[in-house]
Design a protein around this motif. Structure first.
Motif, mmCIF file in Angstrom:
data_model
loop_
_atom_site.group_PDB
_atom_site.id
_atom_site.type_symbol
_atom_site.label_atom_id
_atom_site.label_comp_id
_atom_site.label_asym_id
_atom_site.label_seq_id
_atom_site.Cartn_x
_atom_site.Cartn_y
_atom_site.Cartn_z
ATOM 1 N N LYS B 21 41.364 -45.035 35.559
ATOM 2 C CA LYS B 21 40.302 -44.322 34.860
ATOM 3 C C LYS B 21 40.877 -43.296 33.905
ATOM 4 O O LYS B 21 40.336 -43.038 32.849
ATOM 5 C CB LYS B 21 39.407 -43.620 35.874
ATOM 6 N N LYS B 22 41.997 -42.666 34.316
ATOM 7 C CA LYS B 22 42.563 -41.608 33.483
ATOM 8 C C LYS B 22 43.769 -42.140 32.734
ATOM 9 O O LYS B 22 44.610 -42.844 33.294
ATOM 10 C CB LYS B 22 42.969 -40.423 34.349
ATOM 11 N N ARG B 24 46.324 -40.540 31.613
ATOM 12 C CA ARG B 24 47.608 -39.982 32.003
ATOM 13 C C ARG B 24 48.229 -40.792 33.138
ATOM 14 O O ARG B 24 49.426 -41.041 33.161
ATOM 15 C CB ARG B 24 47.414 -38.531 32.416
ATOM 16 N N LYS B 73 43.668 -34.661 22.857
ATOM 17 C CA LYS B 73 42.636 -34.108 23.719
ATOM 18 C C LYS B 73 41.710 -33.128 23.007
ATOM 19 O O LYS B 73 40.546 -33.032 23.337
ATOM 20 C CB LYS B 73 43.290 -33.399 24.907
ATOM 21 N N ARG B 108 34.916 -36.047 30.037
ATOM 22 C CA ARG B 108 35.796 -37.111 29.566
ATOM 23 C C ARG B 108 37.207 -36.619 29.257
ATOM 24 O O ARG B 108 37.917 -37.223 28.463
ATOM 25 C CB ARG B 108 35.215 -37.762 28.322
ATOM 26 N N GLU B 109 37.609 -35.503 29.855
ATOM 27 C CA GLU B 109 38.967 -34.966 29.740
ATOM 28 C C GLU B 109 39.316 -34.510 28.336
ATOM 29 O O GLU B 109 40.464 -34.556 27.925
ATOM 30 C CB GLU B 109 40.021 -36.008 30.140
#
Lengths: 129, 181
Positions: B21-22, B24, B73, B108-109
């Motif tokens: 999902k992420k 990173r 980001k 959503r980061e």
């Protein structure tokens, strides 16, 4: 990565000499064992890149590196030509060895400066922020 | 035999990296992937390639991806208004629309960064680097974004489902030199 951790900076600082040693070993021993100019140069570049993890705010002198890279490129072109024309027709084993080592060394330094320039250019000058 | 095990591990790691999902985490899985693949090169008797893969795959590209993620980001939103607003904080509390958009982006980061501008929307569109530009008139809300920005698609979905009652107009600009996402 904005709040950099003490542990990572200390350990990377400890590791620098070993990474440098390994890189120079790869370069200078490249004609006899696995490794060579490109791989050793990439290891040397990773020293500079991990330096970014330790001090994310400081850039290095990119212009000096660029000049060094161009000079090394000219050297890489000139040295084989010089070797071809100057060396005697039946050159000895020793001469070949010296040629290989010097060539690997030049390529390693060039790859190192190239990777470092790409990375720092990307980290500090491209895109947002 | 050992080669087979590590080749299967490679496929599994690739699938895991795709399904995270992420972003990173996906980068970290990719680093492990290249480490394992360099070991496979070693098993097949190519130590030269293995060294190159280990250095470039798991050090340099991983750090590069992380830096790129950090750069991507920050999500800058330009906000212009017809009426002359007096207080920025007052404005944010008055329009739940902006507040919701911000929380959605944080989820959503991303790091939303709202820039209030007094310039007309045309100048903002022409001159500034923006991810979203919002023009708020009395009745309508005009939202400008980049055509190739996949975050803008998500924002569009979100706004249309949750704020369908407002008069939203979503415009997509072509990717230019100035307004790169």
């Amino acid at each position: 990565m904005t709040d950099h951790s003490e542990i990572i900076s200390r350990i990377t600082g400890l590791l620098y000499p070993f990474i440098l040693l390994f890189g120079f070993y790869l370069i200078l021993n490249g004609h006899a064992s696995p490794g060579g100019g490109f791989q050793g140069g990439a290891v040397l570049a990773s020293v500079f890149i991990t330096r970014y993890l330790v001090e994310p705010d400081r850039c290095i002198r990119l212009n000096t590196l660029k000049t060094a890279e161009k000079t090394l490129f000219v050297c890489i072109i000139l040295y084989p030509a010089l070797f071809l024309f100057v060396s005697p027709a039946n050159h000895s084993e020793l001469l070949n060895l010296i040629y290989l080592i010097v060539m690997n060394f030049l390529i390693g330094l060039k790859v190192c400066s190239g990777f470092t320039i790409i990375f720092f250019r990307f980290a500090f000058f491209e895109g947002g922020i | 035999m050992i080669e087979d095990i590590f080749l299967i591990t490679l496929v599994i790691l690739a699938i895991i990296a795709l399904n995270t999902k992420k972003l990173r985490r996906a980068v970290v899985y990719l680093g492990v992937f290249s480490l394992v693949s360099s070991f496979v090169y070693l098993l097949y008797g190519a130590p030269d390639v293995a060294i190159a893969e280990a250095i470039i795959g798991s050090t340099i590209t991983t750090v590069l991806y992380l830096v790129a993620l950090r750069k991507y980001k920050v999500f800058s939103i330009y906000y212009t208004n017809d009426s002359n607003f007096q207080d920025i904080r007052l404005l944010k509390s008055e329009s739940p629309f902006l507040y919701n958009l911000e929380t959605f982006l944080v989820k959503r980061e991303m790091e939303p960064q709202i820039i209030y501008s007094r310039e007309p929307i045309e100048t903002v569109l022409a001159q500034e680097k923006f991810d979203l530009a919002i023009h708020h008139t009395d009745q309508d809300i005009w939202i400008y974004g980049c055509a190739e920005d996949y975050q803008f698609d998500a924002v569009e979905d979100y706004l249309l489902t949750n704020h369908g009652d407002l008069n939203l107009h979503l415009m997509r600009c072509a990717e230019g030199e100035d307004n790169e996402a």
